[in-house]
Design a protein around this motif. Sequence first.
Motif, PDB file in Angstrom:
ATOM      1  N   ALA A   1       0.818  -1.209  -0.031  1.00 51.51           N
ATOM      2  CA  ALA A   1       0.000  -0.047  -0.008  1.00 51.51           C
ATOM      3  C   ALA A   1       0.943   1.127   0.168  1.00 51.51           C
ATOM      4  N   LEU A   2       2.110   1.209   0.728  1.00 53.66           N
ATOM      5  CA  LEU A   2       2.950   2.553   0.695  1.00 53.66           C
ATOM      6  C   LEU A   2       3.642   2.773  -0.588  1.00 53.66           C
TER       7      LEU A   2
ATOM      8  N   ARG B   1       2.033   2.127  -3.428  1.00 49.37           N
ATOM      9  CA  ARG B   1       0.919   2.555  -4.348  1.00 49.37           C
ATOM     10  C   ARG B   1       0.669   3.851  -3.931  1.00 49.37           C
ATOM     11  N   ALA B   2       0.668   4.130  -2.557  1.00 46.61           N
ATOM     12  CA  ALA B   2       0.328   5.593  -2.058  1.00 46.61           C
ATOM     13  C   ALA B   2       1.316   6.555  -2.293  1.00 46.61           C
ATOM     14  N   THR B   3       2.470   6.055  -2.448  1.00 45.28           N
ATOM     15  CA  THR B   3       3.564   7.185  -2.722  1.00 45.28           C
ATOM     16  C   THR B   3       3.863   7.267  -4.089  1.00 45.28           C
ATOM     17  N   GLY B   4       3.229   6.524  -5.060  1.00 44.34           N
ATOM     18  CA  GLY B   4       3.551   6.634  -6.298  1.00 44.34           C
ATOM     19  C   GLY B   4       4.782   5.965  -6.915  1.00 44.34           C
TER      20      GLY B   4
ATOM     21  N   ALA C   1       5.150   2.551  -6.931  1.00 42.11           N
ATOM     22  CA  ALA C   1       4.706   1.303  -7.475  1.00 42.11           C
ATOM     23  C   ALA C   1       5.067   1.347  -9.072  1.00 42.11           C
TER      24      ALA C   1
END
Lengths: 162, 297, 723
Positions: C3-4, C6-9, C11
């Motif tokens: 998730a981190l 994905r949430a910080t861009g 990924a």
Amino acid sequence: MSGKWKRQVSFTVNGASQSLEADVRDTLLDTLRDRVGLTGPKKGCDEGVCGACSILLDGRAVCSCSMLAVEAHGSNVVTIEGLGKDGEDRLQLSFIAHDAMQCGFCTPGQIIAARSFLDSPGADLTAEGIKNALSGNICRCGCYANIIEAVLAAARSGGGEP
Amino acid sequence: MILSPFEYHAPTTIDEALRLLSDYGDDSRILAGGQSLIPLLKLNLVEVGHIVDIKHIPELSSIGLEADPEGREMLRVGALTRHSDLERSEIVRKAVPLLAETAAGIGHQMVRNRGTIGGSLAHSDPSADLCTASIALDAAINTVSAGGKKRTVKAGEFFEGPLSNCLSADELIESVTFPSTGPGSGHSIKKFTLGTGDFPIVVVCALATVRDGRLAAIAISIGGVGGTPLRLKDAEQALLSAASPETPDIGTITGKAASSLVIEDDPRVSAPYKRKLAATLLRRSVAEAIGKAGGIS
Amino acid sequence: MDALERATGVARYAADWKKKDMLYARIITSTVPNGRVVEIDKSGASGTEGVVDVVTCFDDRTIWHAGEREHERRLFTDRVRFVGDCIGAVAARTRMAAQKGSEAVRARYEEYQATFTIESSLREGAPKVWDDGNVLKTRNYGYGDVEEAFGACSVIVEGEYETARVHNSQLEPAASLAWWEGDRLTVVAATQSIFGCRNGIARDLGIPADNVRVITKYKGGGFGNKADSMNYDLIAAILARRTGRPVMVEYSRSDEFTSVHGRWSSRQKLRLGCDQSGNVLALEVNAMCDIGAYTRRIKPFNFVDGAQSYYSCRAFRGEDAGVYTNTPATGHMRAPSGPQSCFASETIMDEAAFRLGIDPLQFRLRNMVRVAHNSETLTSNGLEECLRAGAEAFGWKERRNAGAVAAETSTGAGVAIAAWHSRLGRGEAAVSLTRDGRIVVRTGVVDIGTGAKTTMAVIASRNTGMPIESVDVEWGDTEGSPYSVGESGSRTTAFTGTAVKAASTALRGRILEKASGISGIAPGSLEIRNGAVLNAGRKLLAVEDVAETLESELVEKAATEPALPKGTERLSFAAHFAEVEVDSETGAVRVLKYVAAHDSGPIVNSLTATSQVHGGVIMGMGMALTEQLLISDYDGSVLNGSFMLYRLPNIKQTPDIQAIFINTDDPFGPKSLGEITLVPVAAAIGNAIFNATGVRLRRTPFTPERVAAGIEGKRSESLPGAR
């Protein structure tokens, strides 16, 4: 391609100065992804509908696919990568805590739009206000309920300032 | 993907912009917020040799109040005023609340943060929220053309057809003025869309003034049913001169207005259904505006 | 997990990859719906600055086996079957050059008559999509004597139902990057199944699977449209081989709508019979699907698996068929055939309940399945609890509309139930303890957004006794991962999870043996809890201490393939409740409240399971209310291939959604969940609209115009003075 279709573009991206020669036809999205190496903003539709490409332009969320790179000259651009280092941004943490993402492809745009909303003066910090602010960010996985919760929680804890 | 190359200009003064427009004429396009032009370029529906980006001209961004020659309060907004500026501005919310509410409902946040009032009027989409509202609000569009020639066109005379208006190739919208909405007034905007953020299928604006329990003035406009947004003067007149002024039969009058509209086929909805939408929105909008104005006693 | 990233861009999705000297490719597509390419003039493309290679149907005859179920489908075809069929591709140094190059290719066609609808494809002498006919073999299935059962019925309801073609429209457009090193091919793909993709590419290109490496670290949704090798994977690989450079194929959003399959539309005739007291005695289903010019590899159309698997019914007869048309391909989309079939059957059940004057909830409680297909024992069945708990949470009695249509808006409530297969199958996993005391899970699964990675970590954590923070999951690369079927068919937790559980349990045993060696206490007297080795509840040592003594990673592999005993069936169940508000004039429908009660066995991770339910409900709302892929009756092309015109559900439409899980104790563990969440939604909403307005909608989507027309029809039907 002759030189008159090219322009020097100088702008700030995530706090650092950038200067590059852009084809006038290039969108800011392609320029950020291909030239600056920031792939956080995503190309979901390339037509200004899905919001996955959202970035902050001088503090306000805009679709980077719907503007030319040359239009960003002199601007301050912040992408998802510039929001909080190592996920220290409360909004990002709130999205994680509320499972407000599934595939994650729309997430950078959702968080940018939410950030812009929380930073705007007089923002209506209710579920309705959030729905209005994020109506330009499509999530095909359908995480909307958790996204609303995530933004509400960040708003309650002080606007999600890092 | 934009395939055809163009030359990009970013003038910093109005004079410079006008010179470019006059030099390149029909081979040039003004770029403001770009929320219509950029998609058209990307679809390769517009091919043009010169793009004149006016966003670096500071005089075009301003919001302020002034008095007209008769001393009435007027709101003046610069052409580059973004929808989100209109939505948030305390001055706009107080002076012309219908304008602020209209802006708040356009497209989605990213469009509102980028799109401008000048751009929206100049694009002249017949179902655009701001075009429709500007007609109900008796807006005046202030333009300037080559050589610094200025003129003012009433919104009702500005639009000429779908995506067409009375601007010449070397003319630029400088600002738009709106009479401030006086006390005893109520407004309403109602629209029907198939998807959130879509251009409306039908949009209706109404602005009513009630004095001493009687309808003193009303303006009604409708967008999406013709080549341009329309002002419904007959319905306005009928409401003002209803046989029993205490209780004008809003439903009958707006219903009649809807049935007299010329409605053409729309790939999204049938013409009869669109007429029904028009009748429904007109009735609801007029009733809401009058209600907000204090109602008729 | 993840998730981190994905949430910080950070990924990295397929289109985020770059390789030095990478070329961009664009497809060249047919402009005619049915015909043969006679000639292709490449000169315009070859002459375009930046174009490096042009390949056409006359240069490359690769068969794309996964592209069509019954026939051979050429990757680049000269026998074109729809507007958008791929006839070639261009590789260029820039995206723009590739685009310009593809537009500069000129093809000449011999055109045939074409067919764009089920009716015209079935007509005598209809234009042929395939030489052997337009109908894809019908499946017949049934039990009991249907005619006899209908003879015993006092109420018989018949109806025709239609569902529109809809599209997966995952937010990440197709992208594939391929490069060769000697005879070894690497593909960075956007796939739901790295092994399926690898095996498909190897088969289609005629090379050993060991020579193909597929990498998918992140996948921006799929909902069923990326389960095997896709044509863009093959195009990237072929152009990369021809040019000797890495090649990236990127689809635009409009390419997605035309060139990547969506869900087939359906036209179904149903007949349902009940006795006087409301017991379902007989059901008959006849379904036809418009499957487009090609249908991706799928099982039979599954319409016959619909209602009869969630109702008890004395006799059933069903048949379904696919009909080819000169329109874009169809294939898997989250619960293939499920929501189409459920919409028809759950609507006719509602109609029967209304005719009988029985509350729809009671009707379902009375008739819900107890014995599957009239003969098989269910491994677990929580449907009754779904109905009862769901109705309770929803407030069924209070929300039912007993009154008439109000002037401006009316509200009403509807219910629909569903079952979905919950098969058992092969899963492989390797779970190890590293020398620094961490647990590493290796599976071939790709997390397309269902939280599979987290779920695997939770399973490993529970069964090794290690805290979740100490668990890493490695995946998304065919090199180094055990085999997995990939993420589709809602089976990741059931298939791969079972293997992870087995490997984790075995690893715990190995760790305890080692701990026993250190402590001298018998392994049977030891346990692991929260990373500590305990004896009689007292901590002896940390697992980390055991890890330190290792010479190398301690690995346990498991391959599991549990099987159902004969005569049993394993199904997941759901009961959905919707409350809607209908604008009586415009016909606009708003879903106010939604309760989704599910029996998917024991839930491993309730946070991500709840998210799956939210997502299914939202996707179902799209099918019910706004989504419809419009096909031109002039040339069969897609008319609304953009997000501006194909309207996906938006955050503004989000109702109050509540997920309820009935944790039935299924002997085989967790049952499927991802797909069934979508299955009953359109029916529940349609039934709620009926309750609100008296208008019965038998065709999706329930557009405002259709609802308004229904209300107008009701008004004109009613007697003068009645309202």
